[in-house]
Design a protein around this motif. Structure first.
Motif, PDB file in Angstrom:
ATOM      1  N   ALA A 100       0.843  -1.197   0.000  1.00 55.05           N
ATOM      2  CA  ALA A 100       0.000   0.000   0.000  1.00 55.05           C
ATOM      3  C   ALA A 100       0.877   1.246   0.000  1.00 55.05           C
ATOM      4  N   GLY A 101       0.600   2.146  -0.929  1.00 61.53           N
ATOM      5  CA  GLY A 101       1.378   3.373  -1.034  1.00 61.53           C
ATOM      6  C   GLY A 101       2.586   3.276  -1.941  1.00 61.53           C
ATOM      7  N   ALA A 102       2.879   2.075  -2.448  1.00 57.88           N
ATOM      8  CA  ALA A 102       4.025   1.917  -3.352  1.00 57.88           C
ATOM      9  C   ALA A 102       3.738   2.645  -4.662  1.00 57.88           C
ATOM     10  N   PRO A 103       4.705   3.369  -5.205  1.00 60.48           N
ATOM     11  CA  PRO A 103       4.470   4.073  -6.470  1.00 60.48           C
ATOM     12  C   PRO A 103       4.326   3.090  -7.631  1.00 60.48           C
ATOM     13  N   PHE A 104       3.409   3.399  -8.532  1.00 60.54           N
ATOM     14  CA  PHE A 104       3.227   2.558  -9.711  1.00 60.54           C
ATOM     15  C   PHE A 104       2.860   3.446 -10.886  1.00 60.54           C
ATOM     16  N   GLN A 105       2.829   2.866 -12.060  1.00 60.99           N
ATOM     17  CA  GLN A 105       2.442   3.613 -13.253  1.00 60.99           C
ATOM     18  C   GLN A 105       1.674   2.698 -14.188  1.00 60.99           C
ATOM     19  N   ILE A 106       0.987   3.321 -15.113  1.00 62.54           N
ATOM     20  CA  ILE A 106       0.170   2.569 -16.056  1.00 62.54           C
ATOM     21  C   ILE A 106       0.573   2.966 -17.470  1.00 62.54           C
ATOM     22  N   SER A 107       0.723   1.966 -18.319  1.00 59.60           N
ATOM     23  CA  SER A 107       1.175   2.174 -19.691  1.00 59.60           C
ATOM     24  C   SER A 107       0.013   1.937 -20.649  1.00 59.60           C
ATOM     25  N   ILE A 108      -0.205   2.894 -21.549  1.00 59.60           N
ATOM     26  CA  ILE A 108      -1.278   2.796 -22.547  1.00 59.60           C
ATOM     27  C   ILE A 108      -0.635   2.760 -23.928  1.00 59.60           C
ATOM     28  N   HIS A 109      -0.993   1.756 -24.703  1.00 57.84           N
ATOM     29  CA  HIS A 109      -0.389   1.612 -26.026  1.00 57.84           C
ATOM     30  C   HIS A 109      -1.480   1.344 -27.057  1.00 57.84           C
ATOM     31  N   SER A 110      -1.355   1.984 -28.202  1.00 55.37           N
ATOM     32  CA  SER A 110      -2.217   1.673 -29.338  1.00 55.37           C
ATOM     33  C   SER A 110      -1.361   1.015 -30.409  1.00 55.37           C
ATOM     34  N   TRP A 111      -1.749  -0.205 -30.790  1.00 51.16           N
ATOM     35  CA  TRP A 111      -0.992  -0.927 -31.807  1.00 51.16           C
ATOM     36  C   TRP A 111      -1.325  -0.446 -33.211  1.00 51.16           C
ATOM     37  N   TYR A 112      -2.347   0.387 -33.309  1.00 50.25           N
ATOM     38  CA  TYR A 112      -2.712   0.960 -34.603  1.00 50.25           C
ATOM     39  C   TYR A 112      -2.586   2.469 -34.491  1.00 50.25           C
ATOM     40  N   THR A 113      -1.813   3.082 -35.382  1.00 53.32           N
ATOM     41  CA  THR A 113      -1.574   4.523 -35.329  1.00 53.32           C
ATOM     42  C   THR A 113      -2.007   5.179 -36.634  1.00 53.32           C
ATOM     43  N   PRO A 114      -2.910   6.182 -36.547  1.00 54.01           N
ATOM     44  CA  PRO A 114      -3.585   6.637 -35.330  1.00 54.01           C
ATOM     45  C   PRO A 114      -4.662   5.648 -34.895  1.00 54.01           C
ATOM     46  N   PRO A 115      -5.062   5.686 -33.616  1.00 52.49           N
ATOM     47  CA  PRO A 115      -6.098   4.762 -33.139  1.00 52.49           C
ATOM     48  C   PRO A 115      -7.392   4.909 -33.933  1.00 52.49           C
ATOM     49  N   SER A 116      -8.071   3.790 -34.129  1.00 50.61           N
ATOM     50  CA  SER A 116      -9.321   3.796 -34.890  1.00 50.61           C
ATOM     51  C   SER A 116     -10.418   4.518 -34.119  1.00 50.61           C
ATOM     52  N   VAL A 117     -11.253   5.227 -34.854  1.00 53.27           N
ATOM     53  CA  VAL A 117     -12.375   5.968 -34.282  1.00 53.27           C
ATOM     54  C   VAL A 117     -13.670   5.235 -34.617  1.00 53.27           C
ATOM     55  N   SER A 118     -14.581   5.169 -33.664  1.00 54.33           N
ATOM     56  CA  SER A 118     -15.845   4.473 -33.887  1.00 54.33           C
ATOM     57  C   SER A 118     -16.723   5.239 -34.872  1.00 54.33           C
ATOM     58  N   GLN A 119     -17.623   4.522 -35.512  1.00 56.37           N
ATOM     59  CA  GLN A 119     -18.559   5.158 -36.429  1.00 56.37           C
ATOM     60  C   GLN A 119     -19.465   6.129 -35.688  1.00 56.37           C
ATOM     61  N   TYR A 120     -19.770   5.806 -34.435  1.00 58.23           N
ATOM     62  CA  TYR A 120     -20.625   6.693 -33.638  1.00 58.23           C
ATOM     63  C   TYR A 120     -19.965   8.058 -33.468  1.00 58.23           C
TER      64      TYR A 120
END
Length: 200
Positions: free
Chosen positions: A55-75
């Motif tokens: 508890a309290g340990a520093p952490f981080q989160i990695s976000i990656h898109s394998w498709y560049t640019p990321p696909s956009v929904s039809q909506y």
């Protein structure tokens, strides 16, 4: 965890090895945020179990898109006369509380995108790092499991929207794309049924 072209990982701070994931599964849950506009549309929610850090340990989160640019929904494309301006936002929740957010510009974001700091500002004025939450022992008393639960979860929600000239609301969200839900627990403390659930 991966959903289509999105890939999200948890890391201890200053470590190149991601936290191991158990029992990854994708569910579709009710999206309360957009139920008034999307009707019966569900929100894909990718869930897994991860071993708790201290508890309290520093952490981080990695976000990656394998498709560049990321696909956009039809909506999202049909929502505006300027579909080329669609951008993405990532929001990080711990136990249901928003602790960080970032705009992921489709054309300019370098991948992976790292979230390592929260909204909080400590007394020395430096950005406060993300801190791993305490294990919620209330989870042990639950008689059921739901992919939509917030308690004991680290969740990242990726949304589509349009940029706005506002510091408080830099993006007007129009659709949530996916939620990544990490349920953490010290494996040795799970009761037997849940220990079996997270065992490889």
């Amino acid at each position: 965890m991966r959903y289509e072209d999105w890939d999200v990982l948890l890391f201890p701070r200053d470590c190149k090895i991601p936290i191991k994931e158990f029992k990854v599964a994708c569910h579709v849950v009710h999206d309360a945020e957009f139920s008034h506009t999307h009707g019966s549309f569900g929100l894909p929610t990718v869930c897994c179990f991860v071993p708790s850090l201290a508890a309290g340990a520093p952490f981080q989160i990695s976000i990656h898109s394998w498709y560049t640019p990321p696909s956009v929904s039809q909506y999202a494309k049909s929502y505006s006369n300027f579909p080329e301006t669609v951008t993405f936002e990532a929001r990080l929740f711990i136990d249901g509380r928003l602790v960080a957010s970032t705009v992921l510009d489709r054309m300019m974001t370098a991948w992976p995108h790292i979230i390592a700091h929260s909204f909080g500002l400590p007394k020395n004025g430096e950005l406060d790092c993300l801190k791993f939450p305490s294990f919620r022992r209330e989870v042990l008393q639950q008689s059921f499991w739901s992919p939509a639960d917030d308690m004991g979860r680290i969740k990242l929600v990726i949304s589509e929207g349009f940029p706005r000239d506002s510091l408080s609301m830099p993006i007007e969200r129009v659709k949530n794309v996916v939620t990544f839900s990490f349920q953490h627990a010290p494996l040795g403390e799970w009761p037997q049924p849940l220990t079996m659930l997270v065992r490889d």
